[in-house]
Scaffold this motif. Structure first.
Motif, PDB file in Angstrom:
ATOM      1  N   ASP A 197      45.605 -11.198 -32.562  1.00  0.00           N
ATOM      2  CA  ASP A 197      45.652 -10.301 -30.755  1.00  0.00           C
ATOM      3  C   ASP A 197      44.977 -11.001 -31.111  1.00  0.00           C
ATOM      4  N   GLU A 204      50.299  -5.430 -26.004  1.00  0.00           N
ATOM      5  CA  GLU A 204      49.067  -5.849 -26.608  1.00  0.00           C
ATOM      6  C   GLU A 204      48.691  -6.661 -26.448  1.00  0.00           C
ATOM      7  N   SER A 264      47.477  -7.550 -22.673  1.00  0.00           N
ATOM      8  CA  SER A 264      46.374  -6.535 -22.516  1.00  0.00           C
ATOM      9  C   SER A 264      44.857  -7.763 -23.375  1.00  0.00           C
TER      10      SER A 264
END
Length: 211
Positions: A86, A129, A132
């Motif tokens: 991520d 996520e 973000s």
């Protein structure tokens, strides 16, 4: 007709589990699985595929190299990255390579199905996520330039770029010349202080121009 999916992941237990889970859907069918990038290319030679769901980290040929190969050989296939990574760097690399979406492996089945349906219909998909993470990158750089300061035509072109349309496709859709599109593209990158497609997508998500 069900959306035909090729799943690629080097963890065979996860691969089988994902295939079984996705095949319970009425709208999505896993037509083949692959354990690395080279296997993906082999499977695409014999299977009709609408969406490739691809792991980022694979042996022999990694996710980014696989995306680049598939985009070159099969430009109509949409690609969704399914990974544990991520961080902004791999997300940006995936976008620049041509992936239409990026979703984490810990996501629930319902979100994976939603992501597959989204990219199959030509949309982008990044879970919360991921969005973000993208927003944190260069925070404050593109924020000061509000979309209302762009012309209507610039907004149209920005959204079409974020949706992965080429300059020629944009020209055809808007009935304007290729030179006009290229001029608008350069102006957008200059105004927004953006250097690449990942930046355009980040800006579009940030200001809710695409979903």
């Amino acid at each position: 007709m069900a959306i035909r999916v090729l799943l690629a992941d080097d963890h065979e237990i996860l691969l089988e589990s994902l295939a079984t889970s996705i095949n319970t859907s009425d709208t999505i069918e896993v037509v083949a699985t692959a354990i690395n990038g080279e296997d993906v290319i082999r499977k695409l030679e014999v299977h009709e595929v609408d969406v490739l769901v691809c792991d980022m980290q694979m042996p022999v040929m990694d996710g980014i190299s696989t995306v680049l190969q598939v985009r070159q050989l099969y430009p109509n296939i949409k690609i969704l990255m399914l990974t544990m990574l991520d961080d902004v760097e791999p997300i940006t690399k995936a976008i620049q390579a041509g992936a239409s979406g990026y979703i984490l492996k810990k996501s629930k089945k319902a979100e994976l199905e939603k992501a597959i349906l989204a990219v199959a219909s030509g949309k982008k998909y990044f879970n919360e996520e991921i969005i973000s993470s993208l927003m944190k990158e260069e925070k404050g750089v593109v924020n000061d330039f509000h979309p209302q300061s762009l012309t209507e035509r610039e907004l149209e072109i920005l959204v079409l770029i974020a949706q992965e349309n080429s300059s020629q496709q944009i020209a055809d859709k808007l009935f304007i010349s290729l030179n006009t599109v290229e001029t608008h593209r350069k102006n957008l990158f200059r105004k927004l202080n953006i250097k690449n497609l990942a930046g355009i997508i980040r800006y579009a998500f940030q200001h809710k121009l695409i979903h």
